[in-house]
Design an enzyme around this catalytic site. Structure first.
Site, short mmCIF file in Angstrom:
data_model
loop_
_atom_site.label_atom_id
_atom_site.label_comp_id
_atom_site.label_asym_id
_atom_site.label_seq_id
_atom_site.Cartn_x
_atom_site.Cartn_y
_atom_site.Cartn_z
N GLY A 185 -13.34 -10.75 9.30
CA GLY A 185 -14.39 -9.74 9.17
C GLY A 185 -14.54 -8.86 10.39
O GLY A 185 -15.45 -8.03 10.47
N TYR B 80 0.64 4.32 -2.47
CA TYR B 80 -0.50 5.22 -2.24
C TYR B 80 -0.30 6.00 -0.93
O TYR B 80 -0.34 7.23 -0.91
CB TYR B 80 -1.76 4.37 -2.17
CG TYR B 80 -3.06 5.12 -2.03
CD1 TYR B 80 -3.64 5.79 -3.11
CD2 TYR B 80 -3.74 5.15 -0.80
CE1 TYR B 80 -4.85 6.45 -2.98
CE2 TYR B 80 -4.95 5.81 -0.67
CZ TYR B 80 -5.50 6.47 -1.75
OH TYR B 80 -6.71 7.13 -1.62
N GLU C 7 2.39 6.47 1.08
CA GLU C 7 3.54 7.37 1.14
C GLU C 7 3.43 8.46 0.08
O GLU C 7 3.87 9.59 0.29
CB GLU C 7 4.85 6.59 0.97
CG GLU C 7 5.13 5.58 2.07
CD GLU C 7 5.47 6.19 3.43
OE1 GLU C 7 5.24 7.39 3.64
OE2 GLU C 7 5.96 5.43 4.29
N ARG D 20 0.82 -1.21 0.00
CA ARG D 20 0.00 0.00 0.00
C ARG D 20 0.86 1.26 0.00
O ARG D 20 0.33 2.38 -0.06
CB ARG D 20 -0.91 0.03 1.24
CG ARG D 20 -1.89 -1.14 1.31
CD ARG D 20 -2.62 -1.16 2.65
NE ARG D 20 -3.82 -0.38 2.63
CZ ARG D 20 -5.06 -0.88 2.51
NH1 ARG D 20 -5.25 -2.17 2.38
NH2 ARG D 20 -6.10 -0.09 2.51
P1 NAD Z 1 -11.54 7.14 -8.53
O1 NAD Z 1 -10.50 6.14 -8.91
O2 NAD Z 1 -12.96 6.86 -8.86
O3 NAD Z 1 -11.18 8.56 -9.12
C1 NAD Z 1 -9.87 8.99 -9.37
C2 NAD Z 1 -9.87 9.73 -10.70
O4 NAD Z 1 -8.54 10.20 -10.96
C3 NAD Z 1 -10.26 8.84 -11.88
O5 NAD Z 1 -11.19 9.50 -12.68
C4 NAD Z 1 -8.95 8.61 -12.62
O6 NAD Z 1 -9.13 8.37 -14.00
C5 NAD Z 1 -8.22 9.90 -12.32
N1 NAD Z 1 -6.75 9.80 -12.39
C6 NAD Z 1 -5.95 8.86 -11.84
N2 NAD Z 1 -4.65 9.13 -12.10
C7 NAD Z 1 -4.64 10.28 -12.82
C8 NAD Z 1 -3.61 11.07 -13.40
N3 NAD Z 1 -2.32 10.72 -13.29
N4 NAD Z 1 -3.96 12.18 -14.09
C9 NAD Z 1 -5.25 12.53 -14.25
N5 NAD Z 1 -6.28 11.82 -13.73
C10 NAD Z 1 -5.96 10.70 -13.02
O7 NAD Z 1 -11.39 7.38 -6.95
P2 NAD Z 1 -12.25 8.22 -5.93
O8 NAD Z 1 -12.76 7.29 -4.93
O9 NAD Z 1 -13.17 9.10 -6.65
O10 NAD Z 1 -11.10 9.08 -5.24
C11 NAD Z 1 -10.87 10.43 -5.57
C12 NAD Z 1 -9.76 10.97 -4.68
O11 NAD Z 1 -10.13 10.87 -3.30
C13 NAD Z 1 -8.44 10.23 -4.84
O12 NAD Z 1 -7.38 11.16 -4.79
C14 NAD Z 1 -8.40 9.33 -3.63
O13 NAD Z 1 -7.08 9.06 -3.23
C15 NAD Z 1 -9.13 10.17 -2.59
N6 NAD Z 1 -9.74 9.32 -1.56
C16 NAD Z 1 -10.83 8.56 -1.84
C17 NAD Z 1 -11.36 7.75 -0.84
C18 NAD Z 1 -12.60 6.90 -1.08
O14 NAD Z 1 -13.00 6.17 -0.17
N7 NAD Z 1 -13.23 6.96 -2.22
C19 NAD Z 1 -10.77 7.70 0.43
C20 NAD Z 1 -9.64 8.47 0.65
C21 NAD Z 1 -9.13 9.29 -0.34
N1 UDP Z 2 -12.55 -6.32 2.04
C1 UDP Z 2 -13.30 -7.47 2.18
N2 UDP Z 2 -13.81 -8.04 1.06
C2 UDP Z 2 -13.67 -7.51 -0.19
C3 UDP Z 2 -12.93 -6.31 -0.31
C4 UDP Z 2 -12.38 -5.74 0.81
O1 UDP Z 2 -13.48 -7.99 3.29
O2 UDP Z 2 -14.19 -8.09 -1.15
C5 UDP Z 2 -12.00 -5.69 3.26
C6 UDP Z 2 -10.54 -5.25 3.14
O3 UDP Z 2 -9.67 -6.31 3.46
C7 UDP Z 2 -10.50 -4.13 4.18
C8 UDP Z 2 -11.90 -3.52 4.12
O4 UDP Z 2 -12.72 -4.50 3.48
O5 UDP Z 2 -10.31 -4.68 5.47
C9 UDP Z 2 -11.95 -2.23 3.32
O6 UDP Z 2 -11.31 -2.45 2.06
P1 UDP Z 2 -11.28 -1.38 0.89
O7 UDP Z 2 -10.36 -1.91 -0.15
O8 UDP Z 2 -12.66 -1.00 0.48
O9 UDP Z 2 -10.69 -0.07 1.55
P2 UDP Z 2 -9.41 0.23 2.45
O10 UDP Z 2 -8.78 -1.04 2.93
O11 UDP Z 2 -8.50 1.01 1.55
O12 UDP Z 2 -9.99 1.00 3.56
#
Ligand code: NAD
Ligand code: UDP
Length: 336
Positions: A210, A148, A150, A145
């Site tokens: 879980g 992402y 770092e 991980r």
């Molecule tokens: P997502 O993957 O749906 O959206 C990311 C978007 O960025 C995509 O449209 C992808 O095509 C675009 N993208 C990726 N690399 C790119 C690059 N080099 N140049 C231009 N576009 C690029 O993810 P999301 O869930 O919508 O997440 C959006 C942001 O929020 C991300 O930065 C993610 O790290 C952050 N974030 C999301 C969550 C979550 O739970 N969804 C949690 C923590 C942080």
């Molecule tokens: N997870 C799970 N089943 C799945 C996908 C994810 O039990 O099919 C677990 C995963 O191991 C983690 C939690 O659900 O403990 C959240 O995972 P996710 O990838 O959605 O987000 P993150 O780990 O980045 O918070």
């Protein structure tokens, strides 16, 4: 900040959260430039916005410099699902470091305010619970991980230093697990996986026993938080803000709830827990509450109902068209 129309750049605007953010910004009366390389996002996510003359889509990879005139920059570009960001980990680091550097240079040149979509992953597998912004985290710098975690940590450093060195106005949002319509089907994230599995009547796959927990925020609440944080007028230098819903749930409870709401007969099965999978995660949102009046309103049941309904429509559409969404199913990013 005065209420006037602004030119807003949203990188990653064709992704899950980004597309909802673009929608909200247009509704607030702004002009929106959505820049996305479509790695995990899709044109379909923003197709309904394309009719609005205030919306512009630019296919662009942020690891290349971008020159547009903007008042505000939301830097969301980065794949968020572990299966996606681990496909090309070097690119993930580049997006977070080189890409964020490019967006900061743009902010410096255009005097734009910039908000960085950071993440709860900066806390790694936390030893402090719930996670508060002053906690520096517990991240393995060489684990699967790390590209992402770092990368996002370094992006926070860049924002802080651009503020200190160049006076750029910065906002750092530490986003906790967010879910809702337009998550990619089977992108490996737990909500989309469980929903798709339950709707198809397939086994619902829990990693480990879980008992690990997450705290899920519905996308509308998250977008509200992001916009309020961007618009906050006080000094936020060196002050990241946690955004999320503190309601904590185990993956076993989540699986049972999704199966119930989908009206499914799926069984629960267990798979090995991935390396460095955080045991517990819950945001302390005291800072967001105090500074922004942030309060997530959507309870998990209501949010999951809307999300499951979205996935049901998508699955029905792919059944009808006979074009099953294999790019999603294999966990590989979709095409434009
Ligand atoms: P997502 O993957 O749906 O959206 C990311 C978007 O960025 C995509 O449209 C992808 O095509 C675009 N993208 C990726 N690399 C790119 C690059 N080099 N140049 C231009 N576009 C690029 O993810 P999301 O869930 O919508 O997440 C959006 C942001 O929020 C991300 O930065 C993610 O790290 C952050 N974030 C999301 C969550 C979550 O739970 N969804 C949690 C923590 C942080
Ligand atoms: N997870 C799970 N089943 C799945 C996908 C994810 O039990 O099919 C677990 C995963 O191991 C983690 C939690 O659900 O403990 C959240 O995972 P996710 O990838 O959605 O987000 P993150 O780990 O980045 O918070």
């Amino acid at each position: 900040m005065k209420k006037r129309t602004k030119r807003v750049l949203v990188t990653g605007g064709a992704g899950f959260i980004g597309s909802h953010l673009c929608e909200k910004l247009l509704a607030l009366g702004h002009e929106v430039i959505c820049a996305d390389n479509l790695f995990t996002g899709s044109r379909a996510n923003v197709a309904h916005l394309a009719v609005d003359p205030r919306f512009e889509f630019v296919r662009h990879d942020i690891i290349q410099p971008l020159l547009v005139d903007a008042d505000l920059i939301y830097n969301l570009a980065c794949p968020a699902a572990p299966v996606h960001y681990q496909l090309n980990p070097v690119k993930t680091v580049q997006t977070n470091v080189v890409g964020t550097y490019n967006m900061l240079e743009l902010a410096r040149q255009t005097r734009a305010r910039i908000l960085q979509a950071s993440t709860s992953e900066v806390y790694g597998d936390p030893e402090v619970h719930p996670q508060i912004e002053s906690y520096c985290g517990h991240v393995n710098p060489i684990g699967p991980r790390a590209c992402y975690d770092e990368g996002k940590r370094c992006a926070e450093t860049l924002l802080t230093d651009y503020h200190l060195q160049n006076g750029v106005e910065v906002r750092i949002a530490r986003i906790f697990n967010t879910y809702g319509p337009r998550m990619a089907l089977d992108d490996g994230r737990v909500v989309s996986n469980f929903a798709a599995q339950a709707l198809r009547g397939e086994d619902v796959t829990i990693c480990g026993d879980g008992s690990q927990t997450r705290s899920f925020c519905y996308v509308d609440d998250m977008v509200e938080g992001l916009v309020t944080l961007m618009e906050y007028e006080g000094d936020l230098a060196e002050k990241p803000v946690n955004l999320g819903n503190p309601a904590e749930i185990s993956m076993l409870e989540l699986a049972r709830l999704v199966i119930e709401l989908a009206g499914s007969k799926s069984r629960i099965v267990h798979r090995p827990l991935p390396a460095d999978d955080p045991r517990r995660r819950r945001p302390d949102i005291s800072r967001a509450r105090a500074l922004l009046g942030f309060e997530p309103r959507t309870e998990i049941r209501a949010g999951l109902e809307r999300t499951i309904s979205y996935f049901r429509t998508r699955l029905d559409a792919s059944d009808r068209s006979d074009l099953s969404d294999r790019s999603d199913l294999s966990g590989k990013p979709g095409q434009s």
